[in-house]
Motif scaffolding. Sequence first.
Motif, short mmCIF file in Angstrom:
data_model
loop_
_atom_site.label_atom_id
_atom_site.label_comp_id
_atom_site.label_asym_id
_atom_site.label_seq_id
_atom_site.Cartn_x
_atom_site.Cartn_y
_atom_site.Cartn_z
N HIS A 1 0.40 6.53 -6.81
CA HIS A 1 -0.79 7.37 -6.98
C HIS A 1 -0.43 8.85 -7.04
O HIS A 1 -1.05 9.61 -7.79
CB HIS A 1 -1.78 7.12 -5.84
N ASP A 2 0.58 9.25 -6.29
CA ASP A 2 1.00 10.66 -6.32
C ASP A 2 1.48 11.05 -7.72
O ASP A 2 1.26 12.16 -8.17
CB ASP A 2 2.11 10.91 -5.30
N ALA A 3 2.17 10.10 -8.40
CA ALA A 3 2.67 10.38 -9.75
C ALA A 3 1.61 10.12 -10.82
O ALA A 3 1.53 10.84 -11.81
CB ALA A 3 3.90 9.53 -10.03
N TRP A 4 0.82 9.09 -10.63
CA TRP A 4 -0.21 8.70 -11.59
C TRP A 4 -1.54 8.58 -10.85
O TRP A 4 -1.84 7.54 -10.27
CB TRP A 4 0.11 7.36 -12.23
N PRO A 5 -2.35 9.60 -10.83
CA PRO A 5 -3.61 9.58 -10.08
C PRO A 5 -4.56 8.44 -10.48
O PRO A 5 -5.42 8.07 -9.69
CB PRO A 5 -4.23 10.94 -10.38
N ILE A 6 -4.38 7.86 -11.67
CA ILE A 6 -5.25 6.76 -12.07
C ILE A 6 -5.08 5.54 -11.15
O ILE A 6 -5.99 4.75 -10.98
CB ILE A 6 -5.01 6.37 -13.55
N VAL A 7 -3.91 5.43 -10.54
CA VAL A 7 -3.63 4.30 -9.64
C VAL A 7 -4.18 4.67 -8.26
O VAL A 7 -3.50 5.28 -7.45
CB VAL A 7 -2.12 3.99 -9.58
N GLN A 8 -5.43 4.29 -8.03
CA GLN A 8 -6.08 4.62 -6.76
C GLN A 8 -6.26 3.42 -5.86
O GLN A 8 -6.36 3.56 -4.65
CB GLN A 8 -7.44 5.26 -7.03
N VAL A 9 -6.35 2.26 -6.44
CA VAL A 9 -6.57 1.05 -5.65
C VAL A 9 -5.49 0.03 -6.01
O VAL A 9 -4.85 0.11 -7.05
CB VAL A 9 -7.97 0.45 -5.91
N ARG A 10 -5.34 -0.94 -5.16
CA ARG A 10 -4.27 -1.92 -5.36
C ARG A 10 -4.53 -2.90 -6.49
O ARG A 10 -3.60 -3.55 -6.96
CB ARG A 10 -3.99 -2.67 -4.07
N ILE A 11 -5.76 -3.03 -6.96
CA ILE A 11 -6.06 -4.01 -8.00
C ILE A 11 -5.39 -3.65 -9.33
O ILE A 11 -4.94 -4.53 -10.06
CB ILE A 11 -7.58 -4.19 -8.19
N LEU A 12 -5.27 -2.36 -9.65
CA LEU A 12 -4.67 -1.96 -10.92
C LEU A 12 -3.19 -2.34 -11.01
O LEU A 12 -2.78 -2.98 -11.98
CB LEU A 12 -4.88 -0.46 -11.16
N PRO A 13 -2.36 -2.01 -10.02
CA PRO A 13 -0.97 -2.46 -10.12
C PRO A 13 -0.82 -3.98 -10.06
O PRO A 13 0.06 -4.54 -10.72
CB PRO A 13 -0.25 -1.78 -8.96
N ALA A 14 -1.69 -4.63 -9.30
CA ALA A 14 -1.64 -6.09 -9.24
C ALA A 14 -1.97 -6.69 -10.61
O ALA A 14 -1.26 -7.60 -11.08
CB ALA A 14 -2.62 -6.61 -8.19
N ASP B 1 0.81 -1.22 0.00
CA ASP B 1 0.00 0.00 0.00
C ASP B 1 0.85 1.28 0.00
O ASP B 1 0.49 2.24 -0.70
CB ASP B 1 -0.99 0.01 1.17
N PRO B 2 1.98 1.33 0.73
CA PRO B 2 2.80 2.54 0.63
C PRO B 2 3.30 2.79 -0.81
O PRO B 2 3.37 3.92 -1.26
CB PRO B 2 3.97 2.27 1.58
N LEU B 3 3.61 1.71 -1.50
CA LEU B 3 4.05 1.85 -2.89
C LEU B 3 2.90 2.32 -3.78
O LEU B 3 3.08 3.17 -4.65
CB LEU B 3 4.60 0.52 -3.41
#
Length: 155
Positions: A49-62, A42-44
């Motif tokens: 998210h700070d750099a790419w606001p589209i990344v709001q939840v953990r499912i997208l990077p997973a 979650d810290p990652l």
Amino acid sequence: MSIDRERVSPPGGARITLLSLEALTAVGAVTGVQGFLTGAFDPLVDQVHDAWPIVQVRILPAAALGAVVALPQAVAFVLGLRHHRWAADAGVAAGAALTAWVTLQLPLIGWTSPVQWAFVGVGVVQVVAATVWRRHVRRPEGTDQGVVQRSATRA
């Protein structure tokens, strides 16, 4: 017509190196997917998210890690185990995808992350090993089908 068996079969070192790295990377990526889904990263996720606001939840990077790294590595590994004619090509693609994925992450995660740099190296070594293997796959002239020699007991 005789086949030069030495030229057709892939060098053992390149194949073993590639298969080992594909297996290691596939397992590592699946572990990473699990880490994202359980909240361990979650810290990652917040940092990204700070750099790419589209990344709001953990499912997208997973999902991205699974689709871009875990799946191609696993497919390339299975093809390599089966001596499939596309194994070397899949190894090049999986290694290139890994290298691109990690290189794009470096500005987000930080240039000092030893794990990221290690996986850049893994991706480059995969591409080199797969290219060596690929050079030893005989492709009939005028086609894109490769022929990999199999032992008489496995034919």
